[in-house]
Design an enzyme around this catalytic site. Structure first.
Site, mmCIF file in Angstrom:
data_model
loop_
_atom_site.group_PDB
_atom_site.id
_atom_site.type_symbol
_atom_site.label_atom_id
_atom_site.label_comp_id
_atom_site.label_asym_id
_atom_site.label_seq_id
_atom_site.Cartn_x
_atom_site.Cartn_y
_atom_site.Cartn_z
ATOM 1 N N GLY A 35 74.498 56.118 55.333
ATOM 2 C CA GLY A 35 75.489 55.987 54.269
ATOM 3 C C GLY A 35 74.923 56.340 52.903
ATOM 4 O O GLY A 35 75.585 57.008 52.098
ATOM 5 N N CYS A 36 73.704 55.911 52.649
ATOM 6 C CA CYS A 36 73.074 56.165 51.344
ATOM 7 C C CYS A 36 72.757 57.649 51.175
ATOM 8 O O CYS A 36 72.845 58.195 50.067
ATOM 9 C CB CYS A 36 71.813 55.329 51.193
ATOM 10 S SG CYS A 36 72.133 53.544 51.226
ATOM 11 N N THR A 37 72.388 58.307 52.260
ATOM 12 C CA THR A 37 72.119 59.734 52.206
ATOM 13 C C THR A 37 73.400 60.509 51.931
ATOM 14 O O THR A 37 73.430 61.417 51.090
ATOM 15 C CB THR A 37 71.490 60.221 53.520
ATOM 16 O OG1 THR A 37 70.250 59.530 53.731
ATOM 17 C CG2 THR A 37 71.224 61.719 53.480
#
Length: 218
Positions: free
Chosen positions: A106-108
């Site tokens: 998700g952060c990527t």
């Protein structure tokens, strides 16, 4: 843009209190939050979500910065090898987004989406800063691996996350722990929070933030 009123003050419809409003103009309690969002024609699900979040944080004794308040100042080391200080960016809009951990799915995705349109943010004079507890070395690897175009700041002691009210209790498989809530804050040229997004859903989020940045310029 048409205006609505809250507690005797006027606000731009569709947006929380603006930079011209004093600190006490921002809704601070669950009841005030509900009344405010109804006043700007937010949908009922949005009202319930925003109000519930305020109630939860009030019970836990957490400070949650409100839209319209002055953004907490901070200075953090970055992946570029130099510190970044929020107050020194005053005069132009700043997007500060908090995320849990480098190089997770998700952060990527979120970092890539901001990076893909970073030129559009820069065209509006806006700086985008991603903040997580990861080290600057981790940020460097993350940025290089995915060719990111945004500044990544390191908050290992989670002091800044706490100031913004996004260092929260989480639960996974029955285990409770503290971590960063995915959240974004749009800070206007005067240093106040023009708009915030809590418990962010990543897809299309960067585009939503860009639209809000453009609204500030109107």
């Amino acid at each position: 843009m048409p205006e609505s009123s809250f507690a005797g003050r006027s606000f731009n419809r569709g947006f929380p209190p603006t930079a011209t409003e004093p600190n006490d103009a921002a809704p601070r309690t669950a009841e005030e939050m509900t009344g405010f969002w109804r006043g700007v024609n937010r949908s009922e699900p949005d009202i319930v979500r925003e109000t519930t979040l305020v109630q939860i944080r009030q019970k836990k004794g957490c400070h949650m910065v409100a839209d319209g308040e002055k953004a907490p100042d901070f200075e953090l080391a970055t992946d570029e090898g130099k510190p970044i200080k929020l107050s020194k960016l005053k005069g132009k809009p700043v997007v500060v987004y908090f995320y849990p951990k480098d190089d997770t799915s998700g952060c990527t995705q979120e970092a890539k989406e901001f990076s893909c349109i970073i030129g559009d943010f820069e065209a509006e004079g806006a700086t985008v800063i991603g903040v997580s507890p990861d080290s600057t070395e981790s940020h460097k690897k993350f940025r290089t691996k995915h060719e990111l175009g945004i500044v990544l700041a390191s908050d290992p002691s989670h002091d800044v996350a706490e100031k913004f009210g996004v260092w929260v209790e989480k639960s996974m498989y029955g285990r409770k722990y503290m971590g960063v809530e995915r959240a974004t804050f749009l800070i206007d040229a005067s240093g106040r929070i023009a708009r915030s997004w809590r418990k962010v859903k990543v897809p299309k989020h960067a585009e939503q933030v860009l639209a809000a940045v453009r609204e500030l310029a109107k």
